[in-house]
Design a protein around this motif. Structure first.
Motif, short mmCIF file in Angstrom:
data_model
loop_
_atom_site.label_atom_id
_atom_site.label_comp_id
_atom_site.label_asym_id
_atom_site.label_seq_id
_atom_site.Cartn_x
_atom_site.Cartn_y
_atom_site.Cartn_z
N MET A 168 -58.25 91.22 -29.40
CA MET A 168 -59.63 91.64 -29.37
C MET A 168 -59.77 92.94 -30.16
O MET A 168 -58.92 93.81 -30.08
N HIS B 41 -63.00 83.29 -32.28
CA HIS B 41 -61.86 83.20 -31.38
C HIS B 41 -61.50 81.71 -31.23
O HIS B 41 -62.40 80.86 -31.30
N ASN C 90 -57.60 81.33 -35.09
CA ASN C 90 -56.51 82.26 -34.72
C ASN C 90 -56.34 83.33 -35.79
O ASN C 90 -56.23 84.52 -35.49
N ALA D 250 -59.27 85.74 -35.77
CA ALA D 250 -59.17 86.66 -34.64
C ALA D 250 -58.13 87.75 -34.91
O ALA D 250 -58.35 88.93 -34.60
#
Length: 188
Positions: free
Chosen positions: A1, A21, A61, A64
């Motif tokens: 995050m 995400h 992925n 993110a």
């Protein structure tokens, strides 16, 4: 995050912007498949495997990770919980440059409602206010009058043209180069 992006996202009057995400895989798959033909003239050629759920999860992925590291800010635009678009601030460069590139796309059924402008106003405020970037660059094909009007409305200024700039839909395409400068004071 990303510590510089709110976990709950950014909310506008009609939309929510959330950091991409892997949990968004199914919703992004639905959006991509529904808009494959519509977006094709404005994007690189996409093989069938680009639209496979596993490939989408893998890209999410990577997005993110890049968002968490500060290399990019990949956002999904949601309305009523459905993905209706994307906006990506990529190639973030710090140091003396403090700049990035902006790319965006919106669902065909959401066109003409001011939704992309609404989403980008909120996203740009975050990029300039929280990330403290100085310049956002956005480029569009000369025949894409919708993008031209949107970027002008957001305050982007034309800086020039680049011949055969990107391979779009299988052809090297010219682009108009624009940028938006952060009018705020630089950090001392």
């Amino acid at each position: 995050m990303n510590p510089h992006f709110p976990a709950h996202g950014i909310t506008t009057e009609r939309l929510t912007l959330q950091a991409a995400h892997p949990a968004h895989s199914r919703a992004l798959h639905t959006y991509l498949v529904a808009n494959r033909t519509y977006l094709q003239p404005w994007e690189p050629l996409r093989e069938d495997d680009f639209f496979e759920p596993g490939a989408i999860t893998q890209r999410l992925n990577t997005m993110a990770e890049k968002t968490a590291s500060g290399e990019a800010l990949h956002l999904l635009i949601l309305r009523d919980g459905d993905v209706i678009g994307t906006c990506n601030f990529t190639h973030i460069v710090r140091g003396a440059f403090q700049a990035c590139h902006l790319g965006y796309a919106l669902d065909e059924s959401a066109q003409g409602q001011g939704l992309m402008c609404e989403a980008l106003q909120a996203a740009i405020a975050h990029v300039f206010g929280t990330l403290k970037l100085h310049r956002i660059m956005a480029n569009y094909r000369p025949e894409n009058t919708r993008s031209e009007r949107l970027l002008k409305r957001l305050g982007f200024e034309r800086e020039g043209e680049a011949r055969a700039y990107l391979m779009i839909n299988g052809t090297w395409a010219d682009h108009v180069l624009t940028s938006l400068i952060n009018a705020g004071k630089p950090d001392s």
